[in-house]
Design an enzyme around this catalytic site. Structure first.
Site, PDB file in Angstrom:
ATOM      1  N   VAL A 161       0.839  -1.206   0.000  1.00 36.56           N
ATOM      2  CA  VAL A 161       0.000   0.000   0.000  1.00 36.56           C
ATOM      3  C   VAL A 161       0.872   1.254   0.000  1.00 36.56           C
ATOM      4  O   VAL A 161       0.555   2.251  -0.663  1.00 36.56           O
ATOM      5  CB  VAL A 161      -0.972  -0.020   1.195  1.00 36.56           C
ATOM      6  CG1 VAL A 161      -1.815   1.251   1.236  1.00 36.56           C
ATOM      7  CG2 VAL A 161      -1.885  -1.239   1.106  1.00 36.56           C
ATOM      8  N   TYR A 162       1.967   1.215   0.726  1.00 39.64           N
ATOM      9  CA  TYR A 162       2.921   2.325   0.728  1.00 39.64           C
ATOM     10  C   TYR A 162       3.448   2.585  -0.675  1.00 39.64           C
ATOM     11  O   TYR A 162       3.469   3.737  -1.151  1.00 39.64           O
ATOM     12  CB  TYR A 162       4.066   1.993   1.681  1.00 39.64           C
ATOM     13  CG  TYR A 162       5.238   2.941   1.642  1.00 39.64           C
ATOM     14  CD1 TYR A 162       5.146   4.217   2.183  1.00 39.64           C
ATOM     15  CD2 TYR A 162       6.455   2.543   1.097  1.00 39.64           C
ATOM     16  CE1 TYR A 162       6.238   5.080   2.170  1.00 39.64           C
ATOM     17  CE2 TYR A 162       7.550   3.392   1.079  1.00 39.64           C
ATOM     18  CZ  TYR A 162       7.435   4.660   1.614  1.00 39.64           C
ATOM     19  OH  TYR A 162       8.511   5.507   1.594  1.00 39.64           O
ATOM     20  N   ALA A 163       3.871   1.528  -1.366  1.00 37.16           N
ATOM     21  CA  ALA A 163       4.378   1.685  -2.722  1.00 37.16           C
ATOM     22  C   ALA A 163       3.304   2.247  -3.640  1.00 37.16           C
ATOM     23  O   ALA A 163       3.574   3.109  -4.489  1.00 37.16           O
ATOM     24  CB  ALA A 163       4.883   0.344  -3.250  1.00 37.16           C
ATOM     25  N   ALA A 165       0.753   4.163  -2.741  1.00 40.90           N
ATOM     26  CA  ALA A 165       0.507   5.563  -2.400  1.00 40.90           C
ATOM     27  C   ALA A 165       1.595   6.468  -2.965  1.00 40.90           C
ATOM     28  O   ALA A 165       1.316   7.550  -3.482  1.00 40.90           O
ATOM     29  CB  ALA A 165       0.416   5.723  -0.882  1.00 40.90           C
ATOM     30  N   LYS A 166       2.842   6.038  -2.867  1.00 43.06           N
ATOM     31  CA  LYS A 166       3.942   6.848  -3.400  1.00 43.06           C
ATOM     32  C   LYS A 166       3.888   6.915  -4.921  1.00 43.06           C
ATOM     33  O   LYS A 166       4.194   7.961  -5.518  1.00 43.06           O
ATOM     34  CB  LYS A 166       5.283   6.275  -2.940  1.00 43.06           C
ATOM     35  CG  LYS A 166       5.565   6.476  -1.456  1.00 43.06           C
ATOM     36  CD  LYS A 166       5.653   7.953  -1.087  1.00 43.06           C
ATOM     37  CE  LYS A 166       6.220   8.143   0.309  1.00 43.06           C
ATOM     38  NZ  LYS A 166       6.269   9.568   0.713  1.00 43.06           N
TER      39      LYS A 166
END
Length: 288
Positions: A161-163, A165-166
């Site tokens: 999810v972090y990847a 979002a970025k």
């Protein structure tokens, strides 16, 4: 005035930096201020904010520091209002705030997804929505710089999810760059890889591979980890008039890891996009 100062045009400009008190943010703030930029900082870490305030006072920098959560739209808006009242202009916005946790996607839930998206994407949208009208009203253009990550450009197991979002920040920046280009406002990203700040070292490999010179030489083509100034140098460039014809782009101060794209410099073996057989056999024996 030297060549850089003359062409950069940073002196007496005004910048807002979200998450600017520690780690990468502190480097960005101090380097902008060293070039004559008046900087407003919002950070949730009161201790880091106090330390930055002391450093700014020692160096005679004009810095406004507020303690608060940049993910809160009201807190963020209050900072921009304070900038209006103090300096009456805005030239640069640097979005540093970010964060994540490591877990396989199937072991996470909606609450965790929302927190990661809010931290890494939501505050960027709010900050840009506050910055762009002010830059337009100033009639001088402006520069927006988002700190993203190499994980926006490659798979990141344990950080799905972090990847995502970025990556969304990167695509948002490209699109916004086109929308605001007629106003002379530029929007770019800086995507580092491993820069061992206190927050990032929490996610180092358990075996300490990236803390070992051999491990670093295997993983990073230039053979060293990143420094916070590698990132702040890129931000200063993108904030300055030296990059006045660059928008919708991403700089990669990562020592070549994005270019290597899965190729590793194995000791005694050279470059390969897989682990050498002797390494695999050694790992198999160690696991027995």
């Amino acid at each position: 005035m030297g060549w850089f100062e003359e062409r950069a045009g940073l002196h007496d400009t005004v910048a807002v930096v979200t998450g600017g008190a520690g780690g990468l943010g502190q480097a960005v703030v101090t380097d902008l201020a060293a070039n004559g930029v008046r900087v407003a900082v919002l950070d949730a870490d009161a201790d880091a904010a106090a330390a930055l305030g002391r450093l700014a006072a020692e160096r005679g920098h004009d810095v406004l520091i507020e303690v608060g959560d940049a993910r809160n739209p009201d807190v963020l808006a209050a900072l921009f209002d304070a900038v209006d009242a103090r300096w009456g202009r805005l030239d640069t916005l640097v979005n540093v705030v970010g964060g994540t946790f490591r877990a396989p996607f199937t072991e996470t839930n909606a609450k965790g997804w929302d927190a990661v998206i809010r931290t890494n994407l939501g505050h960027v949208l709010h900050a840009c929505s506050l910055a762009v009208p002010r830059m337009r009203a100033g009639g001088r253009g402006g520069s927006i710089v988002n700190i993203t990550t190499i994980e926006a450009h490659r798979a990141a197991p344990g950080f799905a999810v972090y990847a995502a979002a970025k990556a969304a920040v990167e695509q948002f920046a490209r699109t916004l760059a086109v929308e605001v280009a007629p106003d002379g406002i530029r929007v770019n990203n800086v995507a580092p890889d491993y820069v061992p700040t206190p927050n990032l070292t929490r996610f180092s490999h358990a075996d300490g591979a990236l803390d070992d010179p051999v491990g670093v030489k295997v993983a990073i083509p230039m053979g060293r980890v990143g420094h916070v100034t590698d990132v702040s140098n890129s931000v200063v460039f993108l904030a300055s008039a030296l990059s006045s014809y660059i928008t919708g782009s991403t700089l990669h101060p990562d020592g070549g890891t994005s270019a290597s794209a899965g190729w590793f410099n194995w000791p005694g073996q050279g470059w390969a996009n897989h682990a050498p057989l002797e390494v695999l056999r050694g790992a198999t024996e160690a696991a027995r």
